[in-house]
Every structure is written in structure tokens, then in C-alpha cells.
Design an enzyme around this catalytic site. Sequence first.
Site, PDB file in Angstrom:
ATOM      1  N   SER A  99      46.209  36.727  36.671  1.00 32.94           N
ATOM      2  CA  SER A  99      46.339  37.869  37.579  1.00 32.94           C
ATOM      3  C   SER A  99      45.230  38.860  37.236  1.00 32.94           C
ATOM      4  O   SER A  99      45.460  39.904  36.630  1.00 32.94           O
ATOM      5  CB  SER A  99      47.709  38.545  37.398  1.00 32.94           C
ATOM      6  OG  SER A  99      48.764  37.649  37.668  1.00 32.94           O
ATOM      7  N   GLU A 100      44.018  38.511  37.633  1.00 31.85           N
ATOM      8  CA  GLU A 100      42.861  39.286  37.182  1.00 31.85           C
ATOM      9  C   GLU A 100      42.948  40.760  37.552  1.00 31.85           C
ATOM     10  O   GLU A 100      42.590  41.643  36.764  1.00 31.85           O
ATOM     11  CB  GLU A 100      41.566  38.685  37.745  1.00 31.85           C
ATOM     12  CG  GLU A 100      41.157  37.370  37.100  1.00 31.85           C
ATOM     13  CD  GLU A 100      41.858  36.161  37.700  1.00 31.85           C
ATOM     14  OE1 GLU A 100      42.671  36.344  38.646  1.00 31.85           O
ATOM     15  OE2 GLU A 100      41.607  35.032  37.245  1.00 31.85           O
ATOM     16  N   HIS A 132      31.940  28.775  39.156  1.00 29.41           N
ATOM     17  CA  HIS A 132      31.929  28.935  37.702  1.00 29.41           C
ATOM     18  C   HIS A 132      30.511  29.029  37.143  1.00 29.41           C
ATOM     19  O   HIS A 132      30.291  28.738  35.976  1.00 29.41           O
ATOM     20  CB  HIS A 132      32.660  27.771  37.020  1.00 29.41           C
ATOM     21  CG  HIS A 132      34.122  27.714  37.322  1.00 29.41           C
ATOM     22  ND1 HIS A 132      34.614  27.218  38.503  1.00 29.41           N
ATOM     23  CD2 HIS A 132      35.208  28.105  36.605  1.00 29.41           C
ATOM     24  CE1 HIS A 132      35.933  27.290  38.501  1.00 29.41           C
ATOM     25  NE2 HIS A 132      36.324  27.820  37.364  1.00 29.41           N
TER      26      HIS A 132
END
Lengths: 325, 322
Positions: B57-58, B127
Site C-alpha cells: 500500500s505505497e 521495474h
Amino acid sequence: MTEVSASVVLDLYQRMLRIRRFEEAVGGLFKQGQLPGFVHLYVGEEAVGVGVCAALRADDYITSTHRGHGHVIAKGGDINRMMAELFGKASGYCKGKGGSMHIADFSIGMLGACGIVGGGIPVAVGAGLSAKYRGTDQVAVCFFGDGAANEGSFHESLNLAATLTLPVIFVCENNGYGEFTPARQAMNIENIADRAAAYGMFGVIVDGTDALAVYMVAVEAVERARAGGGPTLIEAKTHRKGGHAEGEDAFLAGQKYRLPEELAAMAAKDPLEIMHRYIVEHAIASSGQLEEMDNAVVRAVNSAIDFARNSPEPDYASLYEDTWV
Amino acid sequence: MPRKTYIQAIQEALAEEMRRDERVLLMGEDVRLGVFAGTRGLHAEFGDRRVIDTPISELAVAGAGVGAAATGLRPVVDLMFGTFLYLAFDQIANQAGAMRYMFGGQATLPLVYMTQNGAGSSAGHHHSQSVHQFFMNMPLIKVVLPSTPYDVKGLLKAAIRDDNPVVFLNSLALGGKRGEVPDEEYTIPLGVADVKRAGADVTICTVGATVYTSLAAAEELAKEGISAEVIDLRTLSPWDKDAVLASVKKTGRFVAVDESFPTCSAASEWAATVAEHAFGDLKAAVQRVNNEDVPMPFSPKLEKAVLPTTEKIVAAVKRTFA
């Protein structure tokens, strides 16, 4: 209903009066073009902030919303410095750098109003985490609206607080509108409190126009949080007496959005009238005494306006102050 | 002096600062296990209370960092990959970066957002991005991107002791890089550049993984009689303008090398600053070497082609001699 002491009842009423008269004055000043920016008034929702903050200690934390004036006053904020901030003056809470949507008073645990819907929710979770980490029994309350309940920050924050068993009380002020969109159009459920079950936390619905009722559920939630029992979601059903923002007609170009049945329900449920009736019926104070209290609040608000008007504008030099520590 | 990896240096910095100051805590996804090893071993020493695994849950975790910092702690929030900071943008940009100023100095936020930056593992676009340029654009957020084990340790310790929000970027490609790291205590002040190779004819200004690409380019150029100075800024905000301008005054040529999208890149800012303040010293137009202006492709061959390469840097330097 459990008995609440007369002094608490009068305190609730006085805090609500301070908010109501402050906000009415702000609305008037805005209409006269004396205030820059936007203002979002808390009129009609006073019982929520007051009922909750009366259950808190001075060292407990709150985070707030774009409609935050009421929360600052409910927590014990100084209306002189608030009014000066709304005027953008150097003597304001934030030296004129915050404005209506960014008022904070860290000395009373008020960690800030917030112009981003749902933006204050994770911050309250962090304050709760900090209290638990430091081993105090402080709690953190986060106020937000029905609109914020549809933000990702709501979901992430409630889940995070529940999984870490944090002393956080999530107070949803459901006034039925996210800006101009009816809440019923923005969610397929009637009660936001039902979402608490999805996070494994307590959820409770309360009449947000009844300060005493709000106070009672807040006391229970605060006790649970202090005792290590984790977070609670309180949904306070309330009404926004005015619009989303003052002067909104200019944006709406004559379009109407309030639901007639909601307006009718609101007319019968003014939180100050409800409290006034309760106080007089229970002979806690007379109408005359309450009127005196009201007059004193009006004088204090007028003097806050004088303070703000007579305060200097910020210096240009202050532009580069309050930057890096 | 003992030789350690970049990742070991991060571990040491975190452990030393957590021992030194009880207010320092670490939170994020899988920080106990330390998936990319920077936080590995800390849970064994400091336990659940100070090494907090969170849900993925950034946004909430970034905001919890703000709330914890505002109320007396010194959190290090690990967000694993730079791209994940996009999910937390509101809390970083609107809250962490602005709160102190917006509230007239009431808030002090000793807060570190730690994440990995850049490409090099052929992990595809999500990424493999550099994010430092976004945070350079925000006032009052410090941005650090070290290139060596020595630098990453000293700068991370300084970032944790700093009373301002810091976006601390570890270079993904450099995790296994070895270098000298003393066992003795040291910190490196934020905002101070380091000349990684001295030279007389051209200034190559860079940061992070492209420090090595630039050093390789300098080596190539030396064979052709061109002496390149390689400046590693180490901190991107605030950045060491004096060091860069002093170098340009000496060399008269400037090449900015930066692994990020070209438009509004870090290199753009450096180049504009040199053009603005050192125009009279310049013998040729400033040059930039950035990523190609496309999302990061997966193919190792194409990924390499997107990044600044030794060849591209050599070519840029030669343009300043044309």
C-alpha cells in the site's frame, strides 16, 4: 443514553457556537470579496468535529480536510490566528502560506487541513503508528468526507491501521455529497460504516447532527484505541448547510444539484438547535444564558476579524523561510 | 580498508543508524526478509517493532511516514522500486514535500523514502525506470543517488540524520558492486559532489550507475589524448552547482550524462545551469546524453540500447571538439 455531565454538554454547545459564528462570518467576508482563494464552510456539520474532539485529550492528534475550520476550532484552536490565516496575513497559523485548506496547529495536535481529498487519512495512520511506537496512549483521529471514502488512500489506510492494530479513529463525515455529486451516485451502498467489516475493524453509524450521540461513540472508540484495541470507523450522517464552496454558483452557472428530500431532512436537523433544545429541556442552562454565550462568541469572532485586518501582510523575505531545516 | 558490496553498505548504514537512534524505524513491503537485501538482517536485530512489514500500500505507507515523522519519529520507508513511488506521489509531493512550508514551519519531517532506481536487470518498463528527475522538480525534497559502496553508506547515514524529507535512491544495477568501506563511523554531507576522475579538457557530469559508464568513456577518450573530468553529483537536490561551474571554468566543455527520459531530465537542468552561468567559459555547446525517449523495452539488447552507453558519451564529448 448514558448520562453526560452538564459541563460537557455546555462545552459541546459552546464549541459548536464558535464554529457556527466563525463560519458565518467567513461566509460574509468571502461574499464581500475580502478573502482570497476558496473557502469550504463547516456549517451544519459542527456536531461531528465537536463531538469527536470533546472525547480527545490535548495531546491526541487529528488530521482534517478541505472543510477544516471546524476541526481546528473543535480541537481548541485560536480563532484569531485562524482568521488571520484566511486573510493571508503574517500573524496567521501558517504565516499566510497555508490558507483555508492548509491550516495546522501542531501545538494542539492538529496536524493539518488538507486540500487533497483523502490526503490526510494516511498521515493520521502515521501519527497513530508513532503513538504506539513511542508507547504513549495517544490516539489519532482522521476526519474525511463521503467523497474520500472512495479514494485509494481510504482503502490502503484502513487496512494498514487494522493490520497493525493502530490507535486511529476514522471519522467519515457523510454529508451526502462529494463536491456536487450525490454520494448515492458514487457508491452502491447506503452506509460507509459497512466497509469497516472489510478491514476487520469496528464500524459504527451515528447521527452526525447530534453532538451528544457523536461524543458517546467517540468516547467508546477512543477508549478502545487507547487500550490497544485498534481502529474504529465512525460514519457520522450529517448535512452540509451551505454549498461545497462559497461562491459556487459562479461555477455552477445556475444549475441545481441538491436533492429536495435531503434539503427537507436537513431543515429539521440543525445541530445547534438540537443541542439548544436539549440543554433547555434538561435545565442545564436557560435560553438567556445560552444567548449570552452566543453574544460572547460573536464578540470573539468580531475581534478575530479585527485582529486579522490589523495584522501585517507577510514580507517578501518570508518567501524563503520555513524551507529546509 | 575492507571491501564491501553496495548492498552491504546499505545494510550497515541502516543498522548503525537504528542502533544510534531509537526513533529510527523501517517500514515497507517485505523489509523483514529484505527481498533486494538492503534491509536484510535488520529484523533479526531490531524485531517487529522497528522493522515493520506493511501491506502493499505505497500511498498509505508513504503517508504513514509523513505522520510518523511529524510526530517525533525518523522513519525510513522502503518502497522497493522507483516506479512504485508513482503510487505514493500525493503523499510525497503534496504532503511530505510541502508540509513544513505550507504550515509556516510548524512541521519538521525527518523522513527517508528509500527505493531502487534505474535499469539494468531486463525487468521491463515497470521495474527499470529512473525517477530522480521527478523529485528534483519538487521544492524542498532532497534527492540522493549514490554510485559507490562508500558513498551509499555515508550518504544514507546522513539522509537518516537529516531533518528534511529525502528521496534516497539506490542504483539497481550497482547492488553487487564492491568497493572500499571503512568499518569506522563516517557520514557524507548531502549536496556535495565528488570528482571521480580529474581531467582538464571536458567535464562529464553524472550520477548513479552512469558514473561507471562515464569513467569507461573517460578511459577511451584518454587513449585519444582527451582528458575528461568525471563529476559524480551524488546528491541531485540540492546539487553542487559550485563544483560543476568550477570544473567547467577549468575545462570549457560540458557533457551531462543522466539515465532518465530526456525531456526535463536531470541533465537538462545541469546543462541549462551551465549555459546560463558559465556561457563565457564554454568553448562549445553543452551536450546531453540521456535514455532514448521510449519506455524501457524488455529485450536485454534493446534495454542496453536505450541507456547511455560509453559510445554515446564518447560521441557527445567529441561533438564538443568538433
